[in-house]
Design a protein around this motif. Structure first.
Motif, short mmCIF file in Angstrom:
data_model
loop_
_atom_site.label_atom_id
_atom_site.label_comp_id
_atom_site.label_asym_id
_atom_site.label_seq_id
_atom_site.Cartn_x
_atom_site.Cartn_y
_atom_site.Cartn_z
N CYS A 188 0.82 -1.24 0.18
CA CYS A 188 0.00 0.01 0.06
C CYS A 188 0.90 1.14 0.17
O CYS A 188 0.40 2.33 0.00
CB CYS A 188 -0.94 -0.26 1.33
SG CYS A 188 -2.33 -1.00 1.19
N GLY A 189 1.97 1.15 -0.06
CA GLY A 189 3.07 2.26 -0.16
C GLY A 189 3.33 2.87 1.54
O GLY A 189 3.37 4.25 1.50
N LEU A 190 2.89 2.57 2.45
CA LEU A 190 2.69 3.15 3.96
C LEU A 190 3.86 2.44 4.56
O LEU A 190 4.25 1.47 4.57
CB LEU A 190 1.39 2.72 4.55
CG LEU A 190 0.31 3.14 3.85
CD1 LEU A 190 -0.96 2.78 4.40
CD2 LEU A 190 0.39 4.66 3.47
N GLU A 191 4.61 3.65 5.24
CA GLU A 191 5.50 3.19 6.52
C GLU A 191 4.97 2.97 7.69
O GLU A 191 4.05 3.84 7.92
CB GLU A 191 6.62 4.36 6.38
CG GLU A 191 7.92 3.96 6.64
CD GLU A 191 8.80 5.15 6.62
OE1 GLU A 191 9.40 5.26 7.54
OE2 GLU A 191 8.95 5.55 5.47
N VAL A 192 4.88 1.97 8.17
CA VAL A 192 4.49 1.71 9.59
C VAL A 192 5.40 1.29 10.63
O VAL A 192 6.36 0.87 10.33
CB VAL A 192 3.26 0.63 9.65
CG1 VAL A 192 2.10 1.04 8.46
CG2 VAL A 192 3.71 -0.58 9.17
N VAL A 193 4.99 1.45 12.00
CA VAL A 193 5.72 0.99 12.86
C VAL A 193 5.18 -0.02 13.71
O VAL A 193 3.97 0.19 13.93
CB VAL A 193 6.24 2.24 13.78
CG1 VAL A 193 6.92 1.60 15.07
CG2 VAL A 193 6.74 3.24 13.23
N LYS A 194 5.98 -1.31 13.82
CA LYS A 194 5.14 -2.23 14.61
C LYS A 194 5.37 -2.00 16.27
O LYS A 194 6.59 -1.90 16.63
CB LYS A 194 5.84 -3.61 14.31
CG LYS A 194 4.86 -4.43 13.69
CD LYS A 194 5.73 -5.85 13.24
CE LYS A 194 7.38 -5.99 13.55
NZ LYS A 194 7.76 -6.96 12.77
N VAL A 195 4.24 -1.81 16.91
CA VAL A 195 4.60 -1.61 18.47
C VAL A 195 3.71 -2.61 19.26
O VAL A 195 2.82 -3.27 19.01
CB VAL A 195 3.99 -0.31 18.93
CG1 VAL A 195 4.46 0.84 17.84
CG2 VAL A 195 2.47 -0.13 18.68
N GLU A 196 4.50 -2.87 20.45
CA GLU A 196 3.87 -3.80 21.52
C GLU A 196 2.60 -3.28 21.70
O GLU A 196 2.45 -2.02 22.11
CB GLU A 196 4.67 -3.96 22.58
CG GLU A 196 6.17 -4.73 22.22
CD GLU A 196 6.85 -4.97 23.24
OE1 GLU A 196 6.55 -4.72 24.47
OE2 GLU A 196 8.12 -5.26 23.18
N ALA A 197 1.57 -4.15 21.99
CA ALA A 197 0.33 -3.63 22.42
C ALA A 197 -0.26 -4.27 23.49
O ALA A 197 0.10 -5.33 23.87
CB ALA A 197 -0.65 -3.65 21.21
N GLU A 198 -1.22 -3.82 24.20
CA GLU A 198 -2.08 -4.21 25.31
C GLU A 198 -2.67 -5.46 24.87
O GLU A 198 -3.55 -5.45 23.88
CB GLU A 198 -3.07 -3.10 25.83
CG GLU A 198 -3.71 -3.55 26.82
CD GLU A 198 -3.08 -4.14 27.99
OE1 GLU A 198 -3.48 -5.27 28.73
OE2 GLU A 198 -2.61 -3.14 28.86
N ALA A 199 -2.43 -6.63 25.70
CA ALA A 199 -3.30 -7.83 25.52
C ALA A 199 -4.02 -8.30 26.89
O ALA A 199 -4.89 -8.96 26.37
CB ALA A 199 -2.15 -8.87 24.81
#
Lengths: 572, 572
Positions: A188-199
Motif C-alpha cells: 500500500c506504499g505505507l511506512e508503519v511502525v510495529k509496536v507492542e500493544a495491550e493484550a
C-alpha cells in the motif's frame, strides 16, 4: 475511463469541518462524501482506492492460508452478553430491536459470531487449525467521530480469526499474520511502525499494533531512539529506578493537616502549595473481589492494563464510594496508604522520593511527610503508570520519544477468552474437551485509504502510491479544441489501456488550469500532458508532484508508464 | 485448495427447518450457516460462489457504463421521511437510534441516499447522465424470512441508479441495463423469464422483473403460451370481454333483502345461497382526496396497482369507516353501486353477467338482481382485478398460464418520484431547474446463489454451473494410503492449478464414500477420480452427475478440463 464521464465532483474550497489533510483532500477530490456524522459514501474514485486496498489485503490473507467468508452484521445480543462485551462496549455499540422484539447489535467486530460459527462445526482436533477472515463493514457509535475515514461510525475492516489446538499453533499463525501485514502495508506504499500493544485486558498473551506515525493520529506510541523498542501508549513500559533512593535519614515526621473539601490532586496541591510530584495518589480497586490499594505519584496516570498484568487477573474494577468508605473509613478523595488494611501495590517510581503528601483515611484531612517503609509497607512493586516522553526505555534506559500515530492494524493472541465464554471446545486425541486457542487479526481497510493521504499529499492534493492509486496514469488533453491534441491524447489513452494500464483520460472541455488542478487533487501518480507539441507527436510525461517533464512520443509514453509500474512491483 | 484444509462442514442429515432444495443443500454443503432467523454466515465455499456472482455482475455493470461506489448502510431517517417510504415500508425497516438520539434506518434499498448524494453534486445538464451502482448488504425485517438465502433479512444486492436529463436518456440506460442483466443471468447459468412489472405505484412508467420459474418461488408470473406475453402477478393484464353481454331483456327486478350482520362476500353468499361470482364487491377509495367507488366481481381480488394506473394517480387510499359511512350512509360491508353519488369505476368483467347481488347502502341489507346500466351507471371501465390462471391474454386472448417464480432482478423507470421528493434538480441550457429523471436497477446477488441451486441440483447435492462454481474441478484421491494415487493426485492438482484452473484436491483421510458424497454435495462441476488405475497414470474424468467416465492421463485431464472451461466461455 474518460474524465468527462467519471463522477468525481471536486471541490475548490476547503470544507470547514475538515481539519486533517486526508479528510480535506478526500472530500475535495470527490473520493468521499459525508451522509451523517462519521458516515460516508465512497464515490467512484474513493471506492477504487478502497477496492485496491481490499485486493492487496485479500491476496496476502489468502497467501497466508486464511480462508475468506462473510459473517452477518446483525448479531443476536445474547452472544455479546455471553462474552461480556455488550456491557464493556456500552454506548459504542449500535443496538436495535426487530419486529419480534429480539435484540440485536450491529457488528463492531466479530469475535463472538465467528466463535459461535466455529464452535458449532469444529468437533475434533482434526478440524484444527483453521484461519478465517472477512472484509466487511463494521459499526461503532463513536462518541466523537472525527477526521473523515480515520474514525468513522461505519467503516470497513479486514478481520481474521485463528483457531488452534495449542499456543504453539496460534504462535505460528500470529507470526505468519505479522509478515502478511508487513507486506500489506508495504504494497500500500505505507511506512508503519510495529509496536507492542495491550493484550492482558482481554486475557490475551501478546499483541502488536501496526502504527503509522502522523501528527493527525489520536494514538500515542513511544519509541526508543537507541534500541528501537516501540510500544503503544497503553503498553509502553519504563525501566524501574536503578536503586531505591529514599533517603535513610533526614526525613520529617508525619503531620496531619486539615484539607476541607480538597479531594483532587489539583485541589490538594494548590491548597498545600506543593508540586503534584510530591503527592501519592491512592486508588482503591476491587481485584478478584478483594480490595487493593494502588499507589502512583500525584502527577502520573494509572494504566489499568499494567495493573491487570501486575495482579495477573482481568477481573478488576475501580471501587465505588461505598467500598472506599469501607476500606479507608473516609469519603472518596482522602484515601492514603498509612494504616490501611488492604494490600498495597505501588508504582516503583515511589521507591524514590521522600516526604510525600497522601490522604489521611479521614474526611477532610491529608498527611504530610509520608515515607515508604517507615510509615507503610508495600506488598508489591510494579510499573503501573502510563509512560511519558523521556521515561527510561525498559530495555536500554534511553529516554523514550513520544509520537502521535494512527493505528492501521492489530494482531492479537487472544488465547481462550472467547472460547471459554462461548464454550468453543474441541476433542483431543484422548477424547478430552479442550478450549480452542484463538487469535484475532484486524486491518482498518477504509482507514488505510485516509492514512495513505496523511502520508502522501502536498498542497495541491493527494499523491497516491502507485499500488493503491485510483488510476495509474492520467492523460490530460490540454485543449480539446485542438484536433492534434485530441488525436494524440486518444491514441496514448488507447495504447495505455491496451497495455493493461489503468488510465484516466482528461477529455473534459475545461480550462487547462482546472484540469491540471483536478488531476493533482485526485493524485494520479503518472501524468501525461498532451499539449502544444502534440502536432509533433510528443507529450510531456512526469510523476505527480515532480517538476519538469520529458517529451515522449506515444510509444515511449507506454514504455515509460509500464516501466514505472514494473519498478513499483505492479507487473503489466 | 486442499479439502483437508478447507473449512466446509458438510452435513449428512437434512436440516429440519429447510424445505427448499437450495436451503437444504446450501446448509448441507457447508455453504452457509444460520446465525438467526433470516441471517446467515457465508462459509468459504458459499462466499466463493457469491464472489463469482458479484464479479459477473460487476463486469457487466462496468461494461454497461455504470460506475461503482459504496453508500452507507446507516441512513438518517429524515431522508426516508422525505420520500414517504419510512411509513410505506413500516415494520419492514430495521430502525435504530444513536447515542445522540438521532434516528437511523438500516438501508433496505438506497434510492433516497443516492438521490441525496447526486442532488448535492449535480449542478447542470453537463453533469448528466450518470449511472452509479453498488454491491452491498441490505437489511429488511421480513415478517416471514424463509428458504435460506431466498428471503433473508440481511442479504446482498447490486443496486444501480441512473440520472438523466430526460426520459429518452433514461430509456437508453434502461435498455442497456436490460441487456446487461440478460448477460449476467446467462453467465450465471440461469434461465430466467423477463416479465412486465408494476411501476405505477411508485410513479414510474415501466418496469421489468427477471424471474426464475421455480416451484419454490413465492411470486406468481403469468405467461401466454401462445404469444409469449409475460407479466408479474401484480402487473398481468387480461383482455376485456369481447362485447358487453348483459342481456337486454329478461332481467329480474331489484329486490332488497335483509342480511343482518352479513358483511363479507363469504357471509353474504352463504346466507343468500348464491355463488361469489354473482356478487359485486363495492370498495370505497379516496383518490386525490375524493371518494370513488371501485367495483369488482365477488370472487375477484382488486389490484391496487391497476386502480392507480386507471385513475392516473399514485395518491389513493382505502376509505376508513367514517368515509364509507359518509359516502354510502351505511356501515362497512353494505356498500353498493345503486344510488351512490361517488363516481364509479368498474372492472370490465362486469360488462358481462346479470342480476348481481350488491350492498344496499343501508345497514344489514343487500340488493338482489342489480344490473349495470339499468340500476347504476359506470363512469369508467378498466381492468382492475388480479389476473387468474386461464384469463385471456391481453395480446392474443389465449388462456394465460400461471407459474411460481423467484425474482432475481428488477429494472425500473422511476421518473421523478425521488428527485421530486428530495429536490434533485439540474439546470438546463436555459438556466431552468428541471427534476432529474431516474431509473433504478436491482439484482439479488445472494438470492442468485440460492436460485442457482434451485435450478441446478439432484438428489446428491448442488450442481453449480461452471461460471459460478466454487471450484471448477475436484481431484479426488480415492485412497490416500496408496502412494501411486497420492502421487498422481498431486500431479494432476499441480498441473491444473498451473493451468489456471480453480481446483480442489480431496486429499482427506476419509473413506472413498465420504469423499464422493461430499464432492457431489458441494457440486464441483468437473470431477477427476484418482483411484485403482493411478499406477498406470490414469484417472477417471467426468462431469458432476454424469454416469460413466473416461480414463485419462494427467496431460489429458488438463486438456479435458480446459476444454470444458473454454466451452463454457471461461477462457483459461
Amino acid at each position: 475511463m474518460r474524465a468527462s464521464e467519471l463522477f468525481f465532483p471536486t471541490l475548490r474550497e476547503v470544507p470547514a469541518e475538515a481539519e486533517l489533510p486526508s479528510h480535506r483532500l478526500l472530500l475535495r477530490g470527490g473520493f468521499i462524501r459525508k451522509l451523517a456524522a462519521g458516515i460516508y459514501s465512497y464515490l467512484p474514485l474513493g471506492w477504487r482506492v478502497l477496492r485496491k486496498v481490499e485486493a492487496i489485503v485479500r491476496e496476502e490473507m489468502d497467501a497466508a492460508g486464511a480462508q475468506e467468508l462473510l459473517l452477518p452484521a446483525l448479531h443476536p445480543q445474547e452472544l455479546w452478553m455471553q462474552s461480556g462485551r455488550a456491557a464493556k462496549y456500552g454506548a459504542d455499540l449500535l443496538r436495535l430491536t426487530d419486529r419480534g422484539e429480539r435484540d440485536f447489535i450491529l457488528g463492531a467486530t466479530h469475535e463472538e459470531v465467528i466463535t459461535e460459527v466455529v464452535r458449532q462445526e469444529v468437533g475434533s482436533y482434526r478440524d484444527l487449525p483453521v484461519v478465517l477472515y472477512q472484509i466487511q463493514t463494521k459499526f461503532r457509535d463513536e462518541p466523537r467521530p472525527r477526521a473523515g475515514l480515520i474514525r468513522a461510525r461505519e467503516f470497513i475492516m479486514k478481520d481474521a480469526y485463528s483457531f488452534d489446538r495449542d499456543h504453539a499453533g496460534m504462535d505460528l499463525v500470529y507470526d505468519r499474520m505479522e509478515k502478511a501485514y508487513e507486506r500489506v502495508f508495504d504494497r500500500c506504499g505505507l511506512e508503519v511502525v510495529k509496536v507492542e500493544a495491550e493484550a492482558a485486558a482481554m486475557g490475551g498473551t501478546e499483541a502488536k499494533e501496526f502504527m503509522m506515525l502522523s501528527e493527525g493520529g489520536e494514538d500515542l506510541v513511544f519509541i526508543c531512539p537507541s534500541c528501537g523498542y516501540a510500544a503503544s501508549g497503553d503498553m509502553a513500559d519504563y525501566a524501574p529506578p536503578e536503586e531505591a533512593a529514599v533517603p535513610a535519614a533526614g526525613l520529617r515526621s508525619v503531620e496531619k493537616v486539615a484539607t476541607p473539601g480538597m479531594k483532587t490532586v489539583e485541589e490538594v496541591t494548590r491548597f498545600l502549595g506543593v508540586d503534584a510530584a510530591r503527592l501519592i495518589k491512592t486508588l482503591i480497586y476491587r481485584a478478584d473481589g478483594k480490595p487493593v490499594a494502588v499507589l502512583v505519584r500525584g502527577d502520573r496516570e494509572l494504566n489499568e492494563g499494567k495493573l491487570v498484568r501486575a495482579l495477573d487477573t482481568t477481573n478488576i474494577e475501580m471501587a465505588d464510594a461505598g467500598l472506599v468508605q469501607e476500606v479507608t473509613r473516609a469519603a472518596v478523595g482522602f484515601a492514603g496508604p498509612v494504616g490501611l488494611s488492604a494490600p498495597i501495590i505501588a508504582d516503583f517510581e515511589l521507591q524514590t522520593g521522600a516526604d510525600y503528601v497522601t490522604g489521611a483515611n479521614e474526611d477532610d484531612a491529608h498527611l504530610m511527610n509520608v515515607n515508604v517503609g517507615r510509615d507503610f509497607q508495600v506488598a508489591q512493586w510494579a510499573g503501573l503508570r502510563r509512560v511519558v516522553r523521556g521515561d527510561a526505555c525498559p530495555h536500554c534506559a534511553t529516554g523514550l520519544d513520544e509520537h502521535r500515530a494512527i493505528e492501521l492494524g492489530h494482531i492479537f493472541k487472544l488465547g481462550t477468552f472467547y472460547s471459554d465464554a462461548l464454550d468453543a471446545h474441541y476433542r483431543d486425541e484422548d477424547g478430552g474437551q479442550c478450549p480452542i486457542i484463538m487469535g484475532c487479526y484486524g486491518i482498518g481497510v477504509s482507514r488505510i485509504v485516509a492514512a495513505a493521504v496523511e502520508q502522501w499529499h502536498d498542497n495541491n492534493g493527494t499523491m497516491w502510491p502507485l499500488g493503491i492509486a485510483p488510476y495509474h496514469c492520467a492523460v490530460i488533453i490540454v485543449n480539446t479544441k485542438e484536433q492534434a491534441q485530441r488525436d494524440l491524447g486518444e491514441e496514448v489513452y488507447r495504447r495505455l489501456d491496451e497495455a493493461g494500464v489503468e488510465v484516466l483520460l482528461d477529455d473534459r472541455e475545461q480550462s487547462p488550469g482546472v484540469k491540471f488542478k483536478d488531476m493533482d487533487l485526485v493524485g494520479i501518480p503518472l501524468q501525461v500532458v498532451v499539449g502544444k507539441r502534440a502536432g509533433e507527436g510528443l507529450a510531456e510525461a512526469r510523476r505527480r508532484g515532480q517538476k519538469g517533464a520529458d517529451y515522449l512520443n506515444a510509444e515511449q509514453v507506454v514504455a515509460w508508464v509500464t516501466e514505472q509500474l514494473r519498478a513499483a512491483g505492479l507487473e503489466k
